[in-house]
Design a protein around this motif. Structure first.
Motif, short mmCIF file in Angstrom:
data_model
loop_
_atom_site.label_atom_id
_atom_site.label_comp_id
_atom_site.label_asym_id
_atom_site.label_seq_id
_atom_site.Cartn_x
_atom_site.Cartn_y
_atom_site.Cartn_z
N ARG A 329 94.36 70.07 -32.07
CA ARG A 329 93.72 70.03 -33.43
C ARG A 329 92.36 70.68 -33.56
N THR A 339 106.68 64.91 -41.53
CA THR A 339 107.33 63.98 -40.60
C THR A 339 106.91 62.52 -41.05
N GLN A 344 106.14 54.62 -43.94
CA GLN A 344 104.78 55.40 -44.75
C GLN A 344 105.53 55.75 -45.99
N GLY A 363 94.81 54.85 -36.40
CA GLY A 363 95.96 55.99 -36.19
C GLY A 363 97.31 55.64 -36.76
N THR A 364 97.48 54.47 -37.48
CA THR A 364 98.86 54.26 -38.17
C THR A 364 99.23 55.31 -39.36
N GLY A 365 98.16 56.14 -39.73
CA GLY A 365 98.44 57.06 -40.72
C GLY A 365 97.96 56.57 -42.25
N LYS A 366 97.11 55.73 -42.18
CA LYS A 366 96.67 55.25 -43.65
C LYS A 366 96.23 56.23 -44.34
N THR A 367 95.03 57.12 -43.66
CA THR A 367 94.62 58.16 -44.67
C THR A 367 95.70 59.16 -45.10
N ALA A 368 96.59 59.58 -44.10
CA ALA A 368 97.70 60.58 -44.38
C ALA A 368 98.59 59.98 -45.49
N GLU A 620 89.32 53.57 -45.84
CA GLU A 620 88.36 52.57 -44.92
C GLU A 620 87.44 51.51 -45.85
N GLN A 649 88.09 47.27 -38.00
CA GLN A 649 87.25 48.12 -37.80
C GLN A 649 86.29 48.17 -38.88
N ARG A 681 98.43 58.38 -33.68
CA ARG A 681 97.21 59.04 -33.12
C ARG A 681 97.26 58.89 -31.41
N GLU A 792 89.16 62.17 -35.40
CA GLU A 792 90.00 62.12 -34.38
C GLU A 792 89.68 63.55 -33.71
N ARG A 824 89.85 57.06 -31.29
CA ARG A 824 89.80 58.46 -31.66
C ARG A 824 90.58 59.62 -31.09
N1 LIG Z 1 104.28 60.45 -39.94
C1 LIG Z 1 103.51 61.05 -39.27
N2 LIG Z 1 103.75 62.44 -38.62
C2 LIG Z 1 102.89 63.05 -38.08
N3 LIG Z 1 101.62 62.70 -37.77
C3 LIG Z 1 101.19 61.50 -38.49
C4 LIG Z 1 101.94 60.58 -39.16
N4 LIG Z 1 101.38 59.81 -39.52
C5 LIG Z 1 100.15 59.80 -38.88
N5 LIG Z 1 100.15 60.97 -38.30
C6 LIG Z 1 98.77 61.56 -37.70
O1 LIG Z 1 98.16 60.32 -37.12
C7 LIG Z 1 96.77 60.56 -37.15
C8 LIG Z 1 96.10 59.49 -37.48
O2 LIG Z 1 96.32 59.45 -39.15
P1 LIG Z 1 95.41 58.67 -40.15
O3 LIG Z 1 94.12 59.33 -39.70
O4 LIG Z 1 95.99 58.70 -41.16
O5 LIG Z 1 95.43 57.22 -39.37
P2 LIG Z 1 94.47 56.22 -39.85
O6 LIG Z 1 95.52 54.73 -40.09
O7 LIG Z 1 93.95 56.49 -41.23
O8 LIG Z 1 93.55 55.92 -38.80
P3 LIG Z 1 92.12 55.19 -38.63
O9 LIG Z 1 92.28 53.88 -39.07
O10 LIG Z 1 91.55 55.51 -37.48
O11 LIG Z 1 91.21 55.91 -39.94
C9 LIG Z 1 96.62 62.00 -37.86
O12 LIG Z 1 96.60 63.12 -36.94
C10 LIG Z 1 97.84 62.10 -38.60
O13 LIG Z 1 98.10 63.43 -39.24
#
Ligand SMILES: Nc1ncnc2c1ncn2[C@@H]1O[C@H](COP(=O)(O)OP(=O)(O)OP(=O)(O)O)[C@@H](O)[C@H]1O
Length: 842
Positions: A329, A339, A344, A363-368, A620, A649, A681, A792, A824
């Motif tokens: 990164r 992906t 999701q 890191g479960t991808g919530k923001t994404a 958040e 968190q 993550r 991260e 992170r």
């Molecule tokens: N389906 C996916 N494919 C590839 N990468 C993913 C996928 N889902 C999540 N990620 C990656 O995982 C990482 C964490 O994602 P993200 O920041 O959205 O998580 P989060 O749940 O918001 O985390 P936090 O609670 O720590 O804020 C990012 O780098 C994101 O790109």
């Protein structure tokens, strides 16, 4: 449908221009006259893809060796005549996939594209394509042809001559800017793969296949509620395939079609793309083959196949997914469009009508997911959302800076991003509250106190209103005025709206008297009476204007005023807690706190309704106070929301204890709560270590299950010799981390940051602060623990966990802060401590 047959993005604030005349291209050809739609015909010839090999039933026009147009970003070889099946020969040899390299290996070659998916690695095979040609070469040929088609689409828009289209210069300017935006949207970014996946359906798309497995799969048509901009063309062009025998679709960030309007790449958001994300062995959704592509530096270098209809082949974790996550990164957050995982995708493609709340560990991808959901909703409901607006709310400016490139990379440039503080920034925030005061100010009961205080300005009329018109005097007695006031209060209108309605009500009472006296007054008379000085004076006395900031100033300064409205709502102690010790003289001189600004926003909404947007993503969310939820909620009161957060968190003193409660404050109690538990993550070893804190910080919450094994990713080391030795060890750990590819975050208690900054400087190690973009030359960021949330880094060095915990007012909040800091890292976490670790970690 023309190649450029898209409505152009609406261009607020100027009203949409209705293009009623035909657009005329320089060649004299006319385009149709759909309002706001630019057509560009006739189409230019573009090269088309090589023939699908036998067994692949697509309707794509056969490859023509005569087609000589150079693809926009095609390799240099594009001008050379080509032979079907080996196209383009030079490219084929130049881009021959490199030898397989283990995913994530230090030997993996550099990737420089924000959207590249992976370095080269084993190419899964055999390909789904039969025939003699190298499948990768065929896929590259399709990529080159798609790029050429995109370039042709762009050139068609650029060639539009609007000189005789617009009635005036304003329309012309608006149209110009729409064309510019359209050209921009059609740009082919060298390092952004035009497609990242392919589906081979078992049956022709859109064909009837009753009884066939996956018969319920979506058809390309009916994508969306369509009205509007790009999706209209996408939908229509996609639907072109509905009655054809096509079985293969390529999936990418945007729609691309050839000169016949046949899709070469389909937008990932179209219904026909959905099985790319959702199909499984269990429910193949009529997909025979799913192919994912890997890119290196913008070149297609790998692919990975899944045969969903073959029972023998076991489901396996995608190496491309793993490689994508572990790709070093540098720079801002990337999109995950190639992906997105099934659970999701369920959230991403949820209905616009409903609010959804997503609980998910780090890191479960919530923001994404939240960001991709906005992009999806904009595609599916473009016109509606262009009118009403969309908003992403994040915790702080550095977080927003980190995520700000994701939506533009998905082609969405119009989404506003803001912190809660910026949303409610009607006064300058220069002060801070002690935690107990902030908790009371953020409590939902303050809404009642404010409502009472605003309403208290309505004074029961004591005097009649006497309106003099000509020689006549018209008198409305005080008791009748009181009735009018009661009626308005009973209607629950905003204070300001009721204030505006009162003069008309009084005027109406006067007009009734006039009619009773035999006059025949019309509407103009009523308006004139409403503007009569006597009526105005009465309204001012009964329903005076309220300034929200002054009202809050008075509540926080005047103990009696506060007590009068907080009676039975706040305890005496709570009232004392929020009263200013030294009341400021004016709104301008007051040292407003963040919580005060939210109170002012609430008061402002009591006076005049806050504009509601079509959709709000709140990230958040666990950290918001009830009053902050209300502030966000009124910005989507007639729209919907995506609420993202992790209760574990929550690090504010007012952090929410349950989503049900939070959603109630947001005004969306009916929202569904979904849970994401797959962690992308953080490697398994690291998340397991951090999860030791869960029973203490959020009992009952599901542990994140990492999708990645990464042996050796965790190192916890005690340093003897106190703080000075620890600082030295931390600097050394940063040096070691920087020998690897990607970003390094040094996370430390806020209080430790100055000492570490000094040590880094002394060691000649430049560092960034959160919010500053990492680059290939600047990969180290010094992160105060209070700003680590949502960010991260490939490698994290965590300084003195005990200090991170001690930096918070209570132990639970401290451990939650530590949990954030521990989660992170993508590839490696080094924990260094001189003091004993918190018990929960041992
Ligand atoms: N389906 C996916 N494919 C590839 N990468 C993913 C996928 N889902 C999540 N990620 C990656 O995982 C990482 C964490 O994602 P993200 O920041 O959205 O998580 P989060 O749940 O918001 O985390 P936090 O609670 O720590 O804020 C990012 O780098 C994101 O790109």
């Amino acid at each position: 449908m023309s190649p450029a047959g898209y409505n152009l993005p609406p261009c607020p604030p100027p009203p949409r221009v209705r293009v009623v005349k035909e657009c005329r291209r320089p060649d004299g050809n006319r385009t149709a006259d759909r309002p706001g739609v630019i057509h560009a015909e006739p189409r230019r010839p573009v090269p088309v893809a090589p023939p699908r090999p036998a067994g692949s039933r697509t309707r794509r026009p056969a490859y023509s060796p005569e087609a000589k147009t150079v693809p926009a970003h095609a390799p240099d070889s594009a001008t050379t005549p080509r032979t079907p099946g080996t196209w383009p020969p030079e490219q084929q040899s130049r881009e021959e996939p490199e030898p397989a390299v283990p995913v994530g290996s230090a030997d993996a070659p550099d990737t420089d594209g924000a959207s590249d998916t992976a370095g080269p690695f084993d190419i899964a095979g055999p390909s789904g394509i039969t025939g003699t040609a190298d499948p990768l070469a065929l896929e590259r040929a399709h990529l080159a042809a798609s790029r050429a088609a995109l370039r042709a689409m762009r050139e068609d828009v650029q060639a539009l001559d609007i000189s005789d289209v617009t009635a005036n210069w304003v329309n012309a300017a608006v149209l110009e800017s729409q064309i510019e935006a359209r050209v921009k949207a059609l740009a082919d970014l060298a390092h952004t793969p035009l497609f990242f996946g392919r589906l081979d359906y078992l049956h022709a798309i859109g064909a009837e296949k009753s009884g066939a497995p996956g018969a319920g799969r979506p058809t390309p048509s009916g994508a969306a509620d369509t009205a509007g901009v790009a999706d209209m063309a996408d939908t229509a062009a996609t639907a072109d395939t509905a009655d054809t025998t096509d079985t293969t679709v390529y999936i990418g960030r945007r729609h691309v079609h050839d000169t016949d309007g046949d899709p070469m790449v389909i937008d990932w958001r179209a219904p026909v793309s959905q099985p790319f994300y959702r199909a499984s062995k269990k429910d193949p959704m009529d997909v025979g083959l799913r192919r994912r592509f890997g890119y290196t530096a913008g070149d297609l270098t790998a692919y990975e196949d899944e045969r969903l209809s073959e029972p023998g082949e076991a489901a396996r974790t995608s190496k491309l997914l793993q490689a994508e996550i572990e790709r070093p990164r540098v720079g801002p957050m990337r999109d995950i469009v190639a992906t997105i995982q099934p659970e999701q995708d369920e959230i991403v493609r949820g209905d616009l009508g409903g609010t959804v709340c997503v609980q998910g560990g780090p890191g479960t991808g919530k923001t994404a997911v939240g960001l991709h959901r906005v992009a999806y909703l904009l595609y599916a409901h473009r016109e509606r959302l262009a009118r009403t607006g969309t908003l992403v709310v994040g915790p702080n400016a550095s977080f927003l800076h980190y995520i700000e490139q994701v939506l533009p990379a998905l082609g969405e440039l119009e989404v506003r991003q803001s912190t809660v503080a910026d949303l409610v920034a009607s006064v300058e925030v220069r002060g801070t509250d002690p935690a107990p005061a902030a908790v009371v100010k953020g409590d939902a009961r303050m809404a009642e106190v404010l409502a009472r205080a605003v309403r208290s300005h309505v004074t029961p009329p004591a005097e009649p209103v006497v309106v003099v018109r000509g020689s006549r005097r018209w008198r409305v007695p005080a008791y009748e005025l009181a009735e009018l006031v009661e009626q308005l209060l009973a209607r629950g209108m905003r204070y300001g709206a009721a204030r505006e309605a009162l003069p008309q009500r009084i005027a109406h009472a006067v007009l009734v008297r006039m009619e009773e006296a035999g006059e025949a007054p019309d509407d103009r008379v009523q308006d004139a009476v409403a503007r009569n000085p006597a009526v105005k004076a009465a309204v001012k006395a009964i329903w005076p204007p309220v300034d929200p900031a002054k009202l809050v100033l008075r509540l926080l300064s005047d103990a009696e005023f506060l007590a009068a409205h907080a009676e039975g709502v706040l305890t005496a102690e709570e009232q004392r807690t929020i009263l200013w010790v030294k009341p400021p003289r004016s709104v301008r001189s007051a040292k407003w706190s963040a919580a005060d600004a939210v109170l002012i926003d609430e008061a402002a909404d009591l006076v005049a309704r806050t504009h509601s947007l079509g959709h709000v993503v709140l990230d958040e969310a666990q950290d918001l106070s009830p009053m902050q939820y209300r502030a966000v909620g009124r910005r989507c009161s007639t729209g919907s929301a995506t609420v993202l957060g992790d209760l574990a968190q929550g690090t504010t003193p007012w952090a929410t204890a349950s989503w049900a409660e939070a959603l109630r404050h947001l005004g969306k109690p009916e929202a569904a709560v979904e849970e994401l538990t797959a962690g992308f993550r953080v490697p398994r070893e690291v998340i397991a270590y951090a999860s030791r804190l869960l029973p203490v910080i959020s009992p009952g919450l599901t542990e994140v299950e990492s999708v990645r094994e990464s042996p050796g990713s965790l190192s916890v080391r005690r340093v003897e010799g106190g703080e000075p030795a620890l600082t030295v060890a931390v600097v050394e750990a940063c040096v070691a981390a920087l020998t690897r590819e990607g970003s390094t975050g040094l996370i430390a208690a806020d209080a430790r940051v100055p000492a570490l900054a000094e040590a880094l400087t002394a060691a000649g190690m430049p560092y960034l602060s959160p919010g500053e973009e990492t680059t290939a030359d600047a990969r180290l960021t010094l992160v105060p623990a209070s700003l680590a949330k949502g960010l991260e880094y490939d490698y994290v060095v965590l300084d003195e966990p005990a200090a991170v915990v001690a930096g918070e007012p209570d132990e639970r909040t401290g451990l939650r802060r530590l949990y954030v800091a521990l989660t992170r890292a993508v590839s490696g976490l080094t924990v260094l401590h001189a003091a004993p670790l918190p018990e929960a970690l041992t």
